[in-house]
Design a protein around this motif. Structure first.
Motif, PDB file in Angstrom:
ATOM      1  N   GLY A   3       0.651  -1.252   0.096  1.00 48.74           N
ATOM      2  CA  GLY A   3      -0.061  -0.092  -0.102  1.00 48.74           C
ATOM      3  C   GLY A   3       0.834   1.251   0.002  1.00 48.74           C
ATOM      4  N   SER A   4       0.350   2.301  -0.136  1.00 46.81           N
ATOM      5  CA  SER A   4       1.275   3.463   0.049  1.00 46.81           C
ATOM      6  C   SER A   4       1.202   4.197   1.429  1.00 46.81           C
ATOM      7  CB  SER A   4       0.594   4.496  -1.220  1.00 46.81           C
ATOM      8  OG  SER A   4      -0.723   5.040  -0.544  1.00 46.81           O
ATOM      9  N   ALA A   5       2.404   4.628   1.377  1.00 46.39           N
ATOM     10  CA  ALA A   5       2.625   5.462   2.753  1.00 46.39           C
ATOM     11  C   ALA A   5       3.283   6.875   2.378  1.00 46.39           C
ATOM     12  CB  ALA A   5       3.464   4.544   3.526  1.00 46.39           C
ATOM     13  N   GLY A   6       3.180   7.740   3.726  1.00 48.44           N
ATOM     14  CA  GLY A   6       3.550   8.837   3.460  1.00 48.44           C
ATOM     15  C   GLY A   6       2.595   9.903   2.523  1.00 48.44           C
ATOM     16  N   GLY A   7       2.991  11.332   2.641  1.00 47.95           N
ATOM     17  CA  GLY A   7       2.128  12.259   2.140  1.00 47.95           C
ATOM     18  C   GLY A   7       2.189  12.074   0.552  1.00 47.95           C
ATOM     19  N   PRO A   8       1.251  13.049   0.004  1.00 46.12           N
ATOM     20  CA  PRO A   8       1.285  13.173  -1.371  1.00 46.12           C
ATOM     21  C   PRO A   8       2.657  13.648  -2.028  1.00 46.12           C
ATOM     22  CG  PRO A   8      -0.431  14.518  -0.573  1.00 46.12           C
ATOM     23  CD  PRO A   8       0.449  14.056   0.621  1.00 46.12           C
TER      24      PRO A   8
ATOM     25  N   ARG B 181      11.489   6.553   8.842  1.00 45.84           N
ATOM     26  CA  ARG B 181      11.679   7.738   8.177  1.00 45.84           C
ATOM     27  C   ARG B 181      11.516   7.474   6.691  1.00 45.84           C
ATOM     28  NH1 ARG B 181      15.980   9.367   5.724  1.00 45.84           N
ATOM     29  NH2 ARG B 181      17.364   8.189   6.483  1.00 45.84           N
ATOM     30  N   LEU B 182      11.886   6.273   6.275  1.00 41.50           N
ATOM     31  CA  LEU B 182      11.754   5.947   4.834  1.00 41.50           C
ATOM     32  C   LEU B 182      10.385   5.856   4.567  1.00 41.50           C
ATOM     33  CD1 LEU B 182      14.814   3.697   4.656  1.00 41.50           C
ATOM     34  CD2 LEU B 182      14.525   5.695   3.564  1.00 41.50           C
ATOM     35  N   ILE B 183       9.704   5.348   5.403  1.00 40.89           N
ATOM     36  CA  ILE B 183       8.131   5.149   5.146  1.00 40.89           C
ATOM     37  C   ILE B 183       7.495   6.378   5.256  1.00 40.89           C
ATOM     38  CG2 ILE B 183       5.868   4.245   6.182  1.00 40.89           C
ATOM     39  CD1 ILE B 183       7.552   1.902   7.206  1.00 40.89           C
ATOM     40  N   GLU B 184       7.903   7.363   6.052  1.00 42.80           N
ATOM     41  CA  GLU B 184       7.089   8.652   6.263  1.00 42.80           C
ATOM     42  C   GLU B 184       7.441   9.489   5.056  1.00 42.80           C
ATOM     43  OE1 GLU B 184       8.630   9.907  10.136  1.00 42.80           O
ATOM     44  OE2 GLU B 184       7.370   8.404  11.173  1.00 42.80           O
ATOM     45  N   ASP B 185       8.955   9.460   4.434  1.00 39.62           N
ATOM     46  CA  ASP B 185       8.898  10.289   3.467  1.00 39.62           C
ATOM     47  C   ASP B 185       8.390   9.560   2.105  1.00 39.62           C
ATOM     48  OD1 ASP B 185      10.573  11.871   5.264  1.00 39.62           O
ATOM     49  OD2 ASP B 185      12.382  11.176   4.494  1.00 39.62           O
ATOM     50  N   GLY B 186       8.129   8.580   2.245  1.00 39.01           N
ATOM     51  CA  GLY B 186       7.345   7.984   0.936  1.00 39.01           C
ATOM     52  C   GLY B 186       8.283   7.193   0.171  1.00 39.01           C
TER      53      GLY B 186
ATOM     54  N   PRO C 205       9.962  18.049   0.148  1.00 45.09           N
ATOM     55  CA  PRO C 205      11.005  17.151  -0.483  1.00 45.09           C
ATOM     56  C   PRO C 205      11.728  16.197   0.359  1.00 45.09           C
ATOM     57  CG  PRO C 205      11.929  19.504   0.525  1.00 45.09           C
ATOM     58  CD  PRO C 205      10.471  19.132   0.474  1.00 45.09           C
ATOM     59  N   PRO C 206      12.033  15.154  -0.239  1.00 44.46           N
ATOM     60  CA  PRO C 206      12.697  13.979   0.419  1.00 44.46           C
ATOM     61  C   PRO C 206      14.114  14.193   0.965  1.00 44.46           C
ATOM     62  CG  PRO C 206      12.952  13.695  -2.131  1.00 44.46           C
ATOM     63  CD  PRO C 206      12.203  14.887  -1.647  1.00 44.46           C
ATOM     64  N   ARG C 207      14.253  13.619   2.206  1.00 42.97           N
ATOM     65  CA  ARG C 207      15.511  13.681   2.789  1.00 42.97           C
ATOM     66  C   ARG C 207      16.670  13.044   1.993  1.00 42.97           C
ATOM     67  NH1 ARG C 207      13.199  13.184   8.627  1.00 42.97           N
ATOM     68  NH2 ARG C 207      11.434  12.200   7.515  1.00 42.97           N
ATOM     69  N   PRO C 208      17.834  13.453   2.000  1.00 45.15           N
ATOM     70  CA  PRO C 208      18.710  12.516   1.264  1.00 45.15           C
ATOM     71  C   PRO C 208      19.141  11.183   1.855  1.00 45.15           C
ATOM     72  CG  PRO C 208      20.032  14.598   2.050  1.00 45.15           C
ATOM     73  CD  PRO C 208      18.423  14.565   2.506  1.00 45.15           C
ATOM     74  N   LEU C 209      19.305  10.133   0.945  1.00 51.85           N
ATOM     75  CA  LEU C 209      19.594   8.964   1.362  1.00 51.85           C
ATOM     76  C   LEU C 209      21.247   8.775   1.729  1.00 51.85           C
ATOM     77  CD1 LEU C 209      17.172   6.597  -0.616  1.00 51.85           C
ATOM     78  CD2 LEU C 209      16.855   7.963   1.709  1.00 51.85           C
ATOM     79  N   ASP C 210      21.567   8.254   2.715  1.00 53.41           N
ATOM     80  CA  ASP C 210      22.969   7.861   2.888  1.00 53.41           C
ATOM     81  C   ASP C 210      23.194   6.273   2.476  1.00 53.41           C
ATOM     82  OD1 ASP C 210      22.128   6.468   5.190  1.00 53.41           O
ATOM     83  OD2 ASP C 210      22.917   7.893   6.667  1.00 53.41           O
ATOM     84  N   SER C 211      24.554   5.739   2.624  1.00 53.98           N
ATOM     85  CA  SER C 211      24.681   4.615   2.252  1.00 53.98           C
ATOM     86  C   SER C 211      23.898   3.093   3.057  1.00 53.98           C
ATOM     87  CB  SER C 211      26.379   4.161   2.313  1.00 53.98           C
ATOM     88  OG  SER C 211      26.882   4.407   3.806  1.00 53.98           O
ATOM     89  N   ILE C 212      23.654   3.583   4.393  1.00 55.84           N
ATOM     90  CA  ILE C 212      22.987   2.848   5.121  1.00 55.84           C
ATOM     91  C   ILE C 212      21.231   2.682   4.776  1.00 55.84           C
ATOM     92  CG2 ILE C 212      22.039   2.463   7.576  1.00 55.84           C
ATOM     93  CD1 ILE C 212      25.043   3.539   8.533  1.00 55.84           C
ATOM     94  N   ASP C 213      21.057   3.879   4.590  1.00 54.41           N
ATOM     95  CA  ASP C 213      19.614   3.906   4.092  1.00 54.41           C
ATOM     96  C   ASP C 213      19.507   2.960   2.815  1.00 54.41           C
ATOM     97  OD1 ASP C 213      18.462   5.638   6.096  1.00 54.41           O
ATOM     98  OD2 ASP C 213      19.157   7.402   4.810  1.00 54.41           O
ATOM     99  N   ARG C 214      20.243   3.088   1.764  1.00 56.86           N
ATOM    100  CA  ARG C 214      20.321   2.214   0.512  1.00 56.86           C
ATOM    101  C   ARG C 214      20.676   0.712   0.929  1.00 56.86           C
ATOM    102  NH1 ARG C 214      22.272   7.342  -1.177  1.00 56.86           N
ATOM    103  NH2 ARG C 214      24.831   6.971  -0.865  1.00 56.86           N
TER     104      ARG C 214
END
Length: 176
Positions: free
Chosen positions: A18-23, A71-76, A28-37
């Motif tokens: 399903g979808s998460a986060g706002g429209p 955070r990754l879910i909240e940011d969409g 703007p999405p926060r930048p992803l670091d190597s751990i996020d990736r």
């Protein structure tokens, strides 16, 4: 919310897609670091991975892994969790990509009608010789034919369709 999907006690990150986060475009999405990736790659491979195993694999605490996934879910960035299906084994033996030419400026209306089609798996607005690319999975060719000739071609904004049968498909493994 993410806390309903994941338990910090080693529970799994499984849930219906399903979808998460706002429209899109809200923040703007926060930048992803190597751990996020690394977390994203791991969850793409195994959406049921526990918080504990994610944390161990990316070398952070469970609390940090949990916060990052939330955070990754909240940011969409993470739109949901689901299973990869073998459509043939699930009784959906006929698959096709269908291209559509549509009336100019009718994308939103057409998209909502396509979403309601049984077996619709992916819808994309594209550029080129056609306007929309639709992926469908149906039980058989007869059902596919009915979907195209009866359902799709009865949408007033659809000017023409072209059906490309899928003979074989392979999901690409994120680890490859």
């Amino acid at each position: 919310m993410a806390s309903e999907r994941m338990a910090d006690d080693g529970g799994t990150t499984g849930s219906a897609a399903g979808s998460a986060g706002g429209p899109p475009g809200e923040n703007p999405p926060r930048p992803l670091d190597s751990i996020d990736r690394d977390i994203l790659r791991m969850l793409q491979t195994d959406g049921r991975a526990s918080i504990r195993s994610v944390a161990e694999r990316v070398h952070v605490s469970r609390a940090n892994a949990y916060a990052r996934i939330n955070r990754l879910i909240e940011d969409g960035v993470i739109r949901g969790f689901g299973a990869r299906i073998n459509h043939e084994r699930a009784g959906q033996g006929a698959s096709a990509y269908i291209t559509l030419k549509i009336v100019q400026n009718s994308w939103r209306t057409v998209r909502e009608q396509l979403r309601a089609l049984p077996g619709a798996a992916h819808i994309a607005l594209v550029s080129g010789d056609f306007d929309v690319l639709l992926l469908v999975h149906t039980p058989d060719n007869r059902t596919l034919r009915e979907l195209v000739l009866t359902r799709l071609q009865s949408i007033p904004e659809v000017l023409s369709t072209r059906t490309l049968l899928v003979f074989e498909e392979t999901d690409l493994d994120p680890e490859a």
